[in-house]
Motif scaffolding. Structure first.
Motif, PDB file in Angstrom:
ATOM      1  N   GLY A   1      53.769  88.627  44.935  1.00 58.68           N
ATOM      2  CA  GLY A   1      52.323  88.590  44.695  1.00 58.68           C
ATOM      3  C   GLY A   1      51.967  87.819  43.438  1.00 58.68           C
ATOM      4  O   GLY A   1      51.045  86.981  43.443  1.00 58.68           O
ATOM      5  N   ALA A   2      52.699  88.102  42.341  1.00 58.06           N
ATOM      6  CA  ALA A   2      52.403  87.401  41.085  1.00 58.06           C
ATOM      7  C   ALA A   2      52.694  85.905  41.205  1.00 58.06           C
ATOM      8  O   ALA A   2      51.892  85.058  40.769  1.00 58.06           O
ATOM      9  N   THR A   3      53.821  85.560  41.821  1.00 59.71           N
ATOM     10  CA  THR A   3      54.157  84.144  41.993  1.00 59.71           C
ATOM     11  C   THR A   3      53.153  83.445  42.894  1.00 59.71           C
ATOM     12  O   THR A   3      52.762  82.295  42.639  1.00 59.71           O
ATOM     13  N   LEU A   4      52.699  84.146  43.948  1.00 57.66           N
ATOM     14  CA  LEU A   4      51.719  83.555  44.856  1.00 57.66           C
ATOM     15  C   LEU A   4      50.394  83.295  44.147  1.00 57.66           C
ATOM     16  O   LEU A   4      49.788  82.234  44.313  1.00 57.66           O
ATOM     17  N   LEU A   5      49.954  84.249  43.332  1.00 56.41           N
ATOM     18  CA  LEU A   5      48.692  84.054  42.603  1.00 56.41           C
ATOM     19  C   LEU A   5      48.794  82.895  41.628  1.00 56.41           C
ATOM     20  O   LEU A   5      47.893  82.036  41.559  1.00 56.41           O
ATOM     21  N   VAL A   6      49.890  82.854  40.878  1.00 49.76           N
ATOM     22  CA  VAL A   6      50.067  81.746  39.924  1.00 49.76           C
ATOM     23  C   VAL A   6      50.186  80.410  40.654  1.00 49.76           C
ATOM     24  O   VAL A   6      49.594  79.401  40.249  1.00 49.76           O
ATOM     25  N   GLY A   7      50.946  80.409  41.760  1.00 52.42           N
ATOM     26  CA  GLY A   7      51.106  79.169  42.511  1.00 52.42           C
ATOM     27  C   GLY A   7      49.815  78.683  43.121  1.00 52.42           C
ATOM     28  O   GLY A   7      49.500  77.490  43.065  1.00 52.42           O
ATOM     29  N   VAL A   8      49.049  79.601  43.719  1.00 52.70           N
ATOM     30  CA  VAL A   8      47.765  79.210  44.311  1.00 52.70           C
ATOM     31  C   VAL A   8      46.805  78.708  43.240  1.00 52.70           C
ATOM     32  O   VAL A   8      46.059  77.740  43.449  1.00 52.70           O
ATOM     33  N   PHE A   9      46.808  79.344  42.078  1.00 54.90           N
ATOM     34  CA  PHE A   9      45.949  78.880  40.982  1.00 54.90           C
ATOM     35  C   PHE A   9      46.322  77.465  40.567  1.00 54.90           C
ATOM     36  O   PHE A   9      45.451  76.601  40.385  1.00 54.90           O
TER      37      PHE A   9
END
Length: 440
Positions: free
Chosen positions: A154-162
């Motif tokens: 979840g954290a990696t996905l949020l950072v990546g999408v940002f």
């Protein structure tokens, strides 16, 4: 006998948002994070489980060694051990009866148990230890791995999408500027801050934005230079052409005088067309809008075309309507379309008014491919045809000025078709009960 062919079901098209870079990046990041988390989770699980089971196995074998020594000494066996206990798993019993020692984890009345067994006088001597704590340790480890993996994904996905969204936002800005340039706004620029400082490292998006800005500036300079040249040439030609026209009128009547006057008229027409194109290119045209009934305006254009020597045009009014337009410019557009149809097409030339749509069709060879793909281009015509390509260029420019949509196509059965769609004033149309066909 041939069986009927069963049609294959058509595949449902995917939503448009699944084609975006943000969506694809999110899916890629999620898949990679899941794969990495699964790999690390399996490695940790196998390593810890092997260590935990190994410690429990060593403990069970040590207990079996103590029980074996007590059995051989004739001492009383401690609780949890015995000869051929009924709870002993069958596979481990068979292993002990074959003369070997071994361990096995089994469920004893709902309680995880580690069994150790070995041979004793032709029977199976077994000992058990509680495996509950070890099982809890492994289960707790698995839950911790699962929870931490979900949190990390979840954290990696949020950072990546940002991070990807910041890039796609810049790409969308670059695409928007490119569309504005394509629509004629040559002042549009991306102005990416990364391109202003040459010493600052640039990524690929900044490189594309800088190249687009450079291209737009170069294109704008060339177009402005061309517009100034066209306007200057046209203005400079007007004065000598006026004198030449006056001198041609003084020539004695005869064939040479007619040829001179015809060429002078052609040069004056070309000069006026160039001046009109330069004004359209400058974008400073002022529109005099008014409410007009479309059919009478078109009828006047057809009468003027016939009076100028053009061949017969068939006018069909399917439905008249009221439009808000600049009558002079509209007449210029329709007149140029008719003149092009008579000059480069073949009879019959048909003009149709259907509501706010005017269609001009001839029965010649149709429009060339370059015109259908890119629109009219000045000084470009098909080989073997006369003209300068300015008539349709002016028609397209004047149509854009009055807010009309001009499109070009070829009829399936041959012939060029020009379609002019004007903005209609709703509520003021004048419907005709019957189609009126007026040959001029």
């Amino acid at each position: 006998m041939r069986l009927p062919r069963i049609p294959r079901p058509s595949r449902m098209p995917l939503p448009a948002w699944t084609a975006t870079l943000t969506w694809k990046s999110a899916v890629f990041i999620t898949v990679m994070c899941c794969a990495l988390a699964s790999l690390l989770g399996v490695l940790v699980h196998v390593s810890v489980t092997r260590q935990t089971v190994g410690e429990a196995r060593d403990k069970a074998l040590d207990r079996l060694t103590d029980v074996t020594r007590m059995y051989e000494a004739g001492e009383q066996l401690p609780p949890g051990s015995g000869i051929d206990p009924p709870e002993l798993p069958g596979s481990l019993r068979a292993l002990a009866l074959s003369g070997r020692r071994g361990t096995l984890v089994d469920d004893d009345h709902g309680r995880p148990t580690m069994w150790a067994a070995g041979p004793a006088d032709g029977r199976a001597l077994a000992a058990e230890i509680d495996y509950t704590q070890s099982a809890r340790t492994i289960n707790g480890l698995d839950k911790a791995i699962l929870g931490s993996s979900i949190l990390a994904i979840g954290a990696t996905l949020l950072v990546g999408v940002f991070a990807v969204t910041r890039i796609t936002r810049r790409l969308h800005l670059t695409a928007t500027v490119a569309r504005r340039i394509d629509a004629g706004d040559l002042d549009a620029r991306v102005n990416d801050p990364r391109t202003r400082d040459p010493s600052r490292p640039q990524d690929e998006v900044a490189t594309v934005a800088g190249a687009l800005d450079t291209m737009a500036s170069t294109l704008q300079g060339k177009l402005l230079s061309e517009q100034r040249f066209t306007a200057d040439v046209a203005h400079e030609l007007r004065t000598p052409l006026t004198g030449l026209h006056a001198a041609a009128e003084l020539l004695p009547e005869g064939r040479p005088a007619e040829l001179v006057r015809d060429r002078v008229r052609a040069m004056r027409s070309l000069t006026e067309d160039l001046l009109e194109i330069s004004r359209l290119d400058a974008g400073g045209e002022r529109v005099d809008l008014d409410l007009e009934q479309l059919a009478p305006v078109v009828e006047r254009v057809v009468r003027a075309s016939v009076a100028s020597g053009s061949a017969e045009t068939t006018l069909t009014v399917v439905r008249d309507t009221c439009v808000e337009t600049d009558k002079r410019r509209l007449e210029r557009v329709v007149g140029n379309l008719l003149a092009n149809a008579h000059k480069h097409g073949a009879a019959p030339v048909e003009l149709t008014v259907h509501g706010p749509v005017i269609t001009v069709r001839d029965h010649g060879g149709g429009y060339p491919a370059y015109l259908l793909d890119h629109g009219p281009q000045r000084f470009r015509t098909d080989a073997g045809t006369k003209g300068h390509g300015l008539g349709l260029t002016i028609a397209a420019g004047q149509a854009a000025v009055i807010g009309a949509k001009l499109s070009f196509g070829n009829a399936p059965d041959g012939g060029a078709v020009a379609r002019l769609e004007l903005p209609e004033v709703v509520g003021l149309e004048r419907p005709d009960d019957e189609a009126a066909e007026r040959p001029e």
